[in-house]
Enzyme design. Structure first.
Site, PDB file in Angstrom:
ATOM      1  N   LYS A  87     -11.455  -4.404  18.817  1.00  8.15           N
ATOM      2  CA  LYS A  87     -10.048  -4.747  19.053  1.00  8.15           C
ATOM      3  C   LYS A  87      -9.595  -4.355  20.454  1.00  8.15           C
ATOM      4  O   LYS A  87      -8.402  -4.417  20.770  1.00  8.15           O
ATOM      5  CB  LYS A  87      -9.163  -4.074  17.990  1.00  8.15           C
ATOM      6  CG  LYS A  87      -9.504  -4.511  16.559  1.00  8.15           C
ATOM      7  CD  LYS A  87      -8.455  -4.083  15.549  1.00  8.15           C
ATOM      8  CE  LYS A  87      -8.912  -4.353  14.133  1.00  8.15           C
ATOM      9  NZ  LYS A  87      -7.851  -4.221  13.129  1.00  8.15           N
ATOM     10  N   LYS A 105     -13.620  -0.637  15.231  1.00  9.49           N
ATOM     11  CA  LYS A 105     -12.253  -1.086  15.544  1.00  9.49           C
ATOM     12  C   LYS A 105     -11.943  -0.865  17.019  1.00  9.49           C
ATOM     13  O   LYS A 105     -11.336  -1.701  17.685  1.00  9.49           O
ATOM     14  CB  LYS A 105     -11.226  -0.358  14.659  1.00  9.49           C
ATOM     15  CG  LYS A 105     -11.203  -0.959  13.261  1.00  9.49           C
ATOM     16  CD  LYS A 105     -10.406  -0.194  12.243  1.00  9.49           C
ATOM     17  CE  LYS A 105     -10.636  -0.848  10.875  1.00  9.49           C
ATOM     18  NZ  LYS A 105     -10.241  -0.086   9.742  1.00  9.49           N
ATOM     19  N   LYS A 153      10.124 -15.957 -11.048  1.00 10.16           N
ATOM     20  CA  LYS A 153       9.268 -14.890 -11.570  1.00 10.16           C
ATOM     21  C   LYS A 153       8.121 -15.479 -12.411  1.00 10.16           C
ATOM     22  O   LYS A 153       8.362 -16.351 -13.264  1.00 10.16           O
ATOM     23  CB  LYS A 153      10.136 -13.957 -12.431  1.00 10.16           C
ATOM     24  CG  LYS A 153       9.384 -12.781 -12.990  1.00 10.16           C
ATOM     25  CD  LYS A 153      10.310 -11.935 -13.861  1.00 10.16           C
ATOM     26  CE  LYS A 153       9.507 -10.892 -14.604  1.00 10.16           C
ATOM     27  NZ  LYS A 153      10.323 -10.182 -15.577  1.00 10.16           N
ATOM     28  N   ASN A 180       0.854  -1.192   0.000  1.00  7.37           N
ATOM     29  CA  ASN A 180       0.000   0.000   0.000  1.00  7.37           C
ATOM     30  C   ASN A 180       0.893   1.248   0.000  1.00  7.37           C
ATOM     31  O   ASN A 180       2.114   1.152  -0.030  1.00  7.37           O
ATOM     32  CB  ASN A 180      -0.947  -0.020   1.205  1.00  7.37           C
ATOM     33  CG  ASN A 180      -0.179  -0.111   2.503  1.00  7.37           C
ATOM     34  OD1 ASN A 180       0.583   0.792   2.852  1.00  7.37           O
ATOM     35  ND2 ASN A 180      -0.329  -1.227   3.215  1.00  7.37           N
ATOM     36  N   PHE A 202      -5.010   2.702  14.733  1.00  2.00           N
ATOM     37  CA  PHE A 202      -5.322   3.672  13.685  1.00  2.00           C
ATOM     38  C   PHE A 202      -6.444   3.088  12.838  1.00  2.00           C
ATOM     39  O   PHE A 202      -6.660   1.873  12.828  1.00  2.00           O
ATOM     40  CB  PHE A 202      -4.089   3.922  12.801  1.00  2.00           C
ATOM     41  CG  PHE A 202      -3.192   5.015  13.318  1.00  2.00           C
ATOM     42  CD1 PHE A 202      -2.611   4.916  14.566  1.00  2.00           C
ATOM     43  CD2 PHE A 202      -2.942   6.139  12.547  1.00  2.00           C
ATOM     44  CE1 PHE A 202      -1.781   5.923  15.041  1.00  2.00           C
ATOM     45  CE2 PHE A 202      -2.114   7.154  13.002  1.00  2.00           C
ATOM     46  CZ  PHE A 202      -1.532   7.052  14.261  1.00  2.00           C
ATOM     47  N   ASP A 210      -3.786  -6.651   4.781  1.00  2.00           N
ATOM     48  CA  ASP A 210      -4.741  -7.606   5.354  1.00  2.00           C
ATOM     49  C   ASP A 210      -4.602  -8.993   4.725  1.00  2.00           C
ATOM     50  O   ASP A 210      -4.956  -9.988   5.338  1.00  2.00           O
ATOM     51  CB  ASP A 210      -6.172  -7.087   5.153  1.00  2.00           C
ATOM     52  CG  ASP A 210      -6.463  -5.919   6.086  1.00  2.00           C
ATOM     53  OD1 ASP A 210      -6.042  -5.994   7.256  1.00  2.00           O
ATOM     54  OD2 ASP A 210      -7.075  -4.928   5.639  1.00  2.00           O
TER      55      ASP A 210
HETATM   56  O1  PMT Z   1       2.692   6.131   6.693  1.00  2.00           O
HETATM   57  P1  PMT Z   1       2.103   7.437   6.197  1.00  2.00           P
HETATM   58  O2  PMT Z   1       2.360   7.660   4.752  1.00  2.00           O
HETATM   59  O3  PMT Z   1       2.520   8.582   7.062  1.00  2.00           O
HETATM   60  O4  PMT Z   1       0.505   7.337   6.316  1.00  2.00           O
HETATM   61  C1  PMT Z   1      -0.111   7.288   7.557  1.00  2.00           C
HETATM   62  C2  PMT Z   1      -1.226   6.204   7.603  1.00  2.00           C
HETATM   63  C3  PMT Z   1      -2.335   6.578   6.661  1.00  2.00           C
HETATM   64  C4  PMT Z   1      -0.650   4.841   7.209  1.00  2.00           C
HETATM   65  C5  PMT Z   1      -1.721   6.148   9.076  1.00  2.00           C
HETATM   66  O5  PMT Z   1      -2.220   7.399   9.456  1.00  2.00           O
HETATM   67  C6  PMT Z   1      -2.778   5.080   9.256  1.00  2.00           C
HETATM   68  O6  PMT Z   1      -3.967   5.301   9.071  1.00  2.00           O
HETATM   69  N1  PMT Z   1      -2.358   3.842   9.651  1.00  2.00           N
HETATM   70  C7  PMT Z   1      -3.223   2.666   9.743  1.00  2.00           C
HETATM   71  C8  PMT Z   1      -3.406   2.065   8.377  1.00  2.00           C
HETATM   72  C9  PMT Z   1      -4.273   0.814   8.399  1.00  2.00           C
HETATM   73  O7  PMT Z   1      -3.800  -0.242   8.117  1.00  2.00           O
HETATM   74  O8  PMT Z   1      -5.484   1.016   8.804  1.00  2.00           O
HETATM   75  P2  PMT Z   1      -6.598  -0.188   8.942  1.00  2.00           P
HETATM   76  O9  PMT Z   1      -7.853   0.538   9.194  1.00  2.00           O
HETATM   77  O10 PMT Z   1      -6.530  -1.111   7.780  1.00  2.00           O
HETATM   78  O11 PMT Z   1      -6.144  -0.986  10.224  1.00  2.00           O
HETATM   79  C10 PMT Z   1      -6.616  -0.676  11.525  1.00  2.00           C
HETATM   80  C11 PMT Z   1      -5.568  -0.909  12.567  1.00  2.00           C
HETATM   81  O12 PMT Z   1      -5.275  -2.309  12.642  1.00  2.00           O
HETATM   82  C12 PMT Z   1      -4.267  -0.200  12.343  1.00  2.00           C
HETATM   83  O13 PMT Z   1      -3.791   0.245  13.593  1.00  2.00           O
HETATM   84  C13 PMT Z   1      -3.358  -1.303  11.780  1.00  2.00           C
HETATM   85  O14 PMT Z   1      -1.991  -1.085  12.144  1.00  2.00           O
HETATM   86  C14 PMT Z   1      -3.905  -2.544  12.463  1.00  2.00           C
HETATM   87  N2  PMT Z   1      -3.794  -3.776  11.674  1.00  2.00           N
HETATM   88  C15 PMT Z   1      -4.438  -3.911  10.496  1.00  2.00           C
HETATM   89  C16 PMT Z   1      -4.375  -5.102   9.802  1.00  2.00           C
HETATM   90  C17 PMT Z   1      -3.615  -6.161  10.332  1.00  2.00           C
HETATM   91  N3  PMT Z   1      -3.520  -7.310   9.695  1.00  2.00           N
HETATM   92  N4  PMT Z   1      -2.978  -6.010  11.497  1.00  2.00           N
HETATM   93  C18 PMT Z   1      -3.054  -4.837  12.182  1.00  2.00           C
HETATM   94  O15 PMT Z   1      -2.461  -4.701  13.255  1.00  2.00           O
END
Ligand code: PMT
Length: 404
Positions: free
Chosen positions: A339, A335, A287, A208, A321, A277
């Site tokens: 979580k 979330k 490849k 991403n 986040f 995810d």
């Molecule tokens: O890195 P930058 O360019 O500065 O951008 C910042 C950002 C947009 C990445 C940041 O502000 C942000 O939003 N980070 C979380 C991105 C994310 O994966 O969001 P999510 O809504 O998909 O996941 C929710 C939370 O679960 C997040 O805290 C993530 O770290 C966590 N997660 C998600 C999936 C997974 N398999 N394991 C996790 O721990």
């Protein structure tokens, strides 16, 4: 970051004096009002006009300047300083400070100041290792002077070794550290940042747009505020933050293992990473060659690291986040509860100036008690500090632990 701060920058006579120009630029760019004091020998290396132009303040060079000063120069500079930085600091200057010698404007001003003093030594390796110098440095450290340690490398004198002035960016970071409140002292903060990459074959991956800027800003801010910080970082183009233990990882599985290995003594966990995810069900050894047929890739789910942490959080504060493209609050609330988080920083990554790769962000902070705080467009460094302010408030209220 340094708006309203008065900084006195002392420059002594060494080849690294030219690097003090870059340090001055970083300080003024961050909003500080900088007053430069140069010793006589510093002026042999760089002209005062350079510092004057960049600081937009007169450069101070004389102890007795009766014409331009109505106040007593060294006392006025000493009093107005929030922070004193000496970069580069020669062995001679450090020796004078350690012995209480005040025979020019710089040494007199340092002696008269009550501000914290940050010293960035620069000298020949043999001078740096000389027992007299070592004793002087230890003495000053014992008196509360802070040091930005020099680094090893090729020295201007032709020798190789420790004595090269620290990088101006690191001295700048140490200056921010010197001025920051220490309300996270004693905490071990575990931060995740950046994307993960899920390999499909030796040349391709699923990932991403995360740059790591948000998570790195949080790691730096937490360190400045006195915490021990561990940063688990996906692949980014950023320099590892100075003074932060950084564990580089590539994939979500690696990130999970690294986080779980560090979680035991963490007191505060902030998951800013954009974890993929899904990952390809199979990583091809060679490849994948193109042909005319359409290609389907089977993806399997990655572990949700944050959800796992929510189950074992115990006394820790856990901040997640949410990166969303629609119904921001609804998804973020889900979330927060599912979580078992204490707080969520939710950003709509479709907004200009927010989310991936920008230097700024726009967000909402959601709390367990239903409160929502709007964080309008601001630099990620500023947002990182606000997030940590709220964490400190949660800690003070005794919230965080025992939600589960
Ligand atoms: O890195 P930058 O360019 O500065 O951008 C910042 C950002 C947009 C990445 C940041 O502000 C942000 O939003 N980070 C979380 C991105 C994310 O994966 O969001 P999510 O809504 O998909 O996941 C929710 C939370 O679960 C997040 O805290 C993530 O770290 C966590 N997660 C998600 C999936 C997974 N398999 N394991 C996790 O721990």
């Amino acid at each position: 970051m340094l708006e309203g701060k008065e900084i006195v920058l002392g420059v002594t006579g060494g080849i690294a004096a030219y690097k003090a120009v870059e340090l001055l630029r970083l300080l003024t760019k961050a909003g500080a009002n900088v007053h430069v004091v140069m010793t006589k020998s510093a002026q042999e290396f760089v002209g005062p006009l350079t510092f004057q132009t960049l600081s937009m303040n007169p450069v101070h060079t004389d102890l007795f300047n009766l014409i331009s000063e109505r106040e007593i120069g060294h006392i006025s500079l000493a009093d107005r300083a929030d922070l004193f930085i000496i970069a580069p600091a020669t062995a001679n200057l450090i020796g004078k400070l350690a012995s209480g010698v005040a025979d020019d404007l710089l040494t007199t001003t340092v002696m008269a100041t009550k501000a914290p003093v940050l010293v960035a030594p620069a000298m020949n390796v043999n001078m740096y290792e000389n027992p007299v110098y070592r004793k002087n440095e230890e003495k000053l450290k014992g008196l509360g002077y802070m040091f930005a340690e020099p680094v090893s490398g090729a020295l201007a004198c032709g020798w190789e070794g420790k004595g090269k002035m620290q990088d101006p960016a690191v001295i700048f970071e140490e200056a921010l550290c010197a001025l920051a409140k220490k309300d996270l002292a004693g905490e071990h903060v575990l931060v995740t940042a950046g994307p993960t990459q899920e390999e499909l074959d030796p040349v391709r991956f699923v990932s991403n747009h995360s740059s790591g800027k948000m998570g790195y800003a949080i790691a730096r801010a937490a360190r400045r505020r006195g915490a021990r910080v561990t940063l688990v970082s996906g692949p980014t183009c950023l320099d590892f933050p100075f003074g932060v233990e950084t564990v580089p990882v590539i994939s979500a599985m690696e990130m999970r293992d690294a986080v779980m290995a560090k979680v035991t003594d963490a007191t505060l966990i902030i998951k800013a990473a954009a974890v993929a995810d899904y990952r390809p069900a199979v990583r091809q050894e060679l490849k994948i060659k193109k042909n005319d047929a359409p290609l389907s890739i089977e993806l399997v789910k990655n572990p949700d690291i944050l959800a796992e942490l929510g189950k074992i959080k115990g006394e820790r504060i856990l901040v997640g986040f949410a990166a969303e493209t629609e119904t921001l609050l609804e998804h973020a609330r889900k979330k927060l509860t599912e979580k078992n988080l204490d707080m969520v920083l939710a950003n709509d990554v479709t907004q200009a100036g927010a989310g991936f790769n920008a230097d700024t962000n726009i967000a909402k902070l959601l709390f367990r008690d239903g409160r929502v705080e709007d964080l309008p467009l601001m630099g990620k460094e500023v947002m990182a500090d606000i997030l940590l302010d709220r964490v400190v408030e949660l800690k003070r209220q005794g919230l965080g632990p025992n939600w589960a």
